[in-house]
Design a protein around this motif. Sequence first.
Motif, PDB file in Angstrom:
ATOM      1  N   LEU A  75       0.647  -1.316  -0.168  1.00  7.40           N
ATOM      2  CA  LEU A  75      -0.144   0.065   0.152  1.00  7.40           C
ATOM      3  C   LEU A  75       0.920   1.052   0.266  1.00  7.40           C
ATOM      4  CD1 LEU A  75      -2.656  -1.283   2.241  1.00  7.40           C
ATOM      5  CD2 LEU A  75      -2.944  -0.820   0.247  1.00  7.40           C
ATOM      6  N   ILE A  76       2.174   1.447   0.831  1.00  4.82           N
ATOM      7  CA  ILE A  76       2.883   2.657   1.203  1.00  4.82           C
ATOM      8  C   ILE A  76       3.528   2.802  -0.821  1.00  4.82           C
ATOM      9  CG2 ILE A  76       4.951   2.869   1.884  1.00  4.82           C
ATOM     10  CD1 ILE A  76       3.814   2.112   4.362  1.00  4.82           C
ATOM     11  N   GLN A  77       3.596   1.420  -0.957  1.00  2.27           N
ATOM     12  CA  GLN A  77       4.192   1.542  -2.530  1.00  2.27           C
ATOM     13  C   GLN A  77       3.438   2.215  -3.559  1.00  2.27           C
ATOM     14  OE1 GLN A  77       5.541  -1.922  -3.121  1.00  2.27           O
ATOM     15  NE2 GLN A  77       7.638  -1.796  -2.503  1.00  2.27           N
ATOM     16  N   ASN A  82       1.371   7.152  -6.472  1.00  2.00           N
ATOM     17  CA  ASN A  82       0.479   7.423  -6.682  1.00  2.00           C
ATOM     18  C   ASN A  82       1.184   9.579  -6.246  1.00  2.00           C
ATOM     19  OD1 ASN A  82      -1.354   6.119  -7.460  1.00  2.00           O
ATOM     20  ND2 ASN A  82      -2.736   5.911  -5.866  1.00  2.00           N
ATOM     21  N   HIS A  83       1.850   9.579  -5.624  1.00  2.00           N
ATOM     22  CA  HIS A  83       1.805  10.988  -4.731  1.00  2.00           C
ATOM     23  C   HIS A  83       2.830  11.223  -6.122  1.00  2.00           C
ATOM     24  CE1 HIS A  83       3.327  13.792  -1.893  1.00  2.00           C
ATOM     25  NE2 HIS A  83       3.995  14.075  -2.567  1.00  2.00           N
ATOM     26  N   LEU A  85       2.739  10.716  -9.500  1.00  2.00           N
ATOM     27  CA  LEU A  85       2.113  11.453 -10.334  1.00  2.00           C
ATOM     28  C   LEU A  85       1.330  12.636 -10.516  1.00  2.00           C
ATOM     29  CD1 LEU A  85       0.290   7.686 -10.951  1.00  2.00           C
ATOM     30  CD2 LEU A  85       1.738   9.102 -12.395  1.00  2.00           C
ATOM     31  N   ARG A  86       0.894  12.768  -9.361  1.00  2.00           N
ATOM     32  CA  ARG A  86       0.360  14.163  -8.876  1.00  2.00           C
ATOM     33  C   ARG A  86      -0.940  14.169  -9.432  1.00  2.00           C
ATOM     34  NH1 ARG A  86       4.140  16.593  -5.752  1.00  2.00           N
ATOM     35  NH2 ARG A  86       6.060  16.283  -5.463  1.00  2.00           N
ATOM     36  N   THR A  87      -1.470  13.661 -10.203  1.00  2.00           N
ATOM     37  CA  THR A  87      -2.504  14.243 -10.535  1.00  2.00           C
ATOM     38  C   THR A  87      -3.794  13.593  -9.489  1.00  2.00           C
ATOM     39  OG1 THR A  87      -3.469  11.520 -10.846  1.00  2.00           O
ATOM     40  CG2 THR A  87      -2.116  12.966 -12.780  1.00  2.00           C
ATOM     41  N   HIS A  88      -4.956  14.593  -9.907  1.00  7.82           N
ATOM     42  CA  HIS A  88      -6.175  14.315  -9.710  1.00  7.82           C
ATOM     43  C   HIS A  88      -6.773  13.319  -8.843  1.00  7.82           C
ATOM     44  CE1 HIS A  88     -10.145  16.263  -7.696  1.00  7.82           C
ATOM     45  NE2 HIS A  88     -10.321  14.769  -7.335  1.00  7.82           N
ATOM     46  N   ASN A  89      -6.611  12.201  -9.534  1.00 11.72           N
ATOM     47  CA  ASN A  89      -7.643  10.919  -9.086  1.00 11.72           C
ATOM     48  C   ASN A  89      -6.364  10.047  -8.052  1.00 11.72           C
ATOM     49  OD1 ASN A  89      -9.285  11.697 -11.070  1.00 11.72           O
ATOM     50  ND2 ASN A  89      -8.471  10.230 -12.792  1.00 11.72           N
ATOM     51  N   SER A  90      -5.060  10.353  -8.909  1.00 16.14           N
ATOM     52  CA  SER A  90      -4.017   9.210  -8.138  1.00 16.14           C
ATOM     53  C   SER A  90      -4.351  10.318  -6.199  1.00 16.14           C
ATOM     54  CB  SER A  90      -2.349   9.747  -8.355  1.00 16.14           C
ATOM     55  OG  SER A  90      -2.056  10.840  -8.809  1.00 16.14           O
ATOM     56  N   ASN A  94      -5.304   8.018  -2.901  1.00 16.41           N
ATOM     57  CA  ASN A  94      -4.066   8.235  -2.053  1.00 16.41           C
ATOM     58  C   ASN A  94      -5.371   8.402  -0.795  1.00 16.41           C
ATOM     59  OD1 ASN A  94      -1.854   7.022  -3.763  1.00 16.41           O
ATOM     60  ND2 ASN A  94      -1.052   9.221  -2.676  1.00 16.41           N
ATOM     61  N   VAL A  95      -6.140   9.097  -0.763  1.00 13.82           N
ATOM     62  CA  VAL A  95      -6.740   8.565   0.272  1.00 13.82           C
ATOM     63  C   VAL A  95      -7.236   7.627   0.805  1.00 13.82           C
ATOM     64  CG1 VAL A  95      -8.793   9.857   1.548  1.00 13.82           C
ATOM     65  CG2 VAL A  95      -7.384  11.393   0.162  1.00 13.82           C
ATOM     66  N   ALA A  96      -8.157   6.514   0.015  1.00 15.99           N
ATOM     67  CA  ALA A  96      -8.282   5.432  -0.057  1.00 15.99           C
ATOM     68  C   ALA A  96      -7.345   4.470   0.535  1.00 15.99           C
ATOM     69  CB  ALA A  96      -8.823   4.985  -0.660  1.00 15.99           C
ATOM     70  N   LEU A  97      -5.972   4.749   0.093  1.00 15.56           N
ATOM     71  CA  LEU A  97      -4.730   3.602   0.459  1.00 15.56           C
ATOM     72  C   LEU A  97      -4.182   4.101   1.577  1.00 15.56           C
ATOM     73  CD1 LEU A  97      -3.255   4.078  -2.893  1.00 15.56           C
ATOM     74  CD2 LEU A  97      -4.203   1.763  -1.918  1.00 15.56           C
ATOM     75  N   ILE A  98      -4.669   5.465   1.916  1.00 14.95           N
ATOM     76  CA  ILE A  98      -3.799   5.687   3.570  1.00 14.95           C
ATOM     77  C   ILE A  98      -5.035   5.469   4.279  1.00 14.95           C
ATOM     78  CG2 ILE A  98      -3.541   7.970   4.560  1.00 14.95           C
ATOM     79  CD1 ILE A  98      -2.277   9.023   2.330  1.00 14.95           C
ATOM     80  N   GLN A  99      -6.524   5.695   4.032  1.00 19.23           N
ATOM     81  CA  GLN A  99      -7.401   4.666   5.424  1.00 19.23           C
ATOM     82  C   GLN A  99      -7.059   3.149   5.285  1.00 19.23           C
ATOM     83  OE1 GLN A  99     -10.917   5.772   2.684  1.00 19.23           O
ATOM     84  NE2 GLN A  99     -11.304   8.561   4.433  1.00 19.23           N
TER      85      GLN A  99
END
Length: 130
Positions: A75-77, A82-83, A85-90, A94-99
């Motif tokens: 998940l961290i990878q 995603n970070h 990529l810096r796109t809105h979708n990524s 990330n919000v869901a992945l961090i949750q």
Amino acid sequence: MEDSSSLNRHRQSLAKSQSRKTNKQHVRSMADSSAMETFTEEHDYSMEEGDSEMWNTFSNNYRQVQSVLDQNRLLIQQVNENHQLRTHNSMVQNVALIQELNDNISKVASLYSDFNTDFSTMVHLRKNGV
């Protein structure tokens, strides 16, 4: 559409991890058995009926913890990718992945708490000759 393809990549990564994890669990299980045999041989320790159950409980608890930690690593990878990529979708993903990471950390804390309770109970039972 990009969001769902990222999520699919994430799921594929987790599926690959599960496959690797199964192999690692088999190796760990063999290592656990070997360590137990070595310990009993080197210390002339006679195993009682409850000891085997105790070691199995400890081993299972540690495997569960390791499984969650392995998942967290993936998940961290994905969060890092995603970070970058810096796109809105990524960033939304990330919000869901961090949750999910946060939930997993709670699981690890709970598993360690269960481990502590199991260990205390087994020591208490052993002291009282049960």
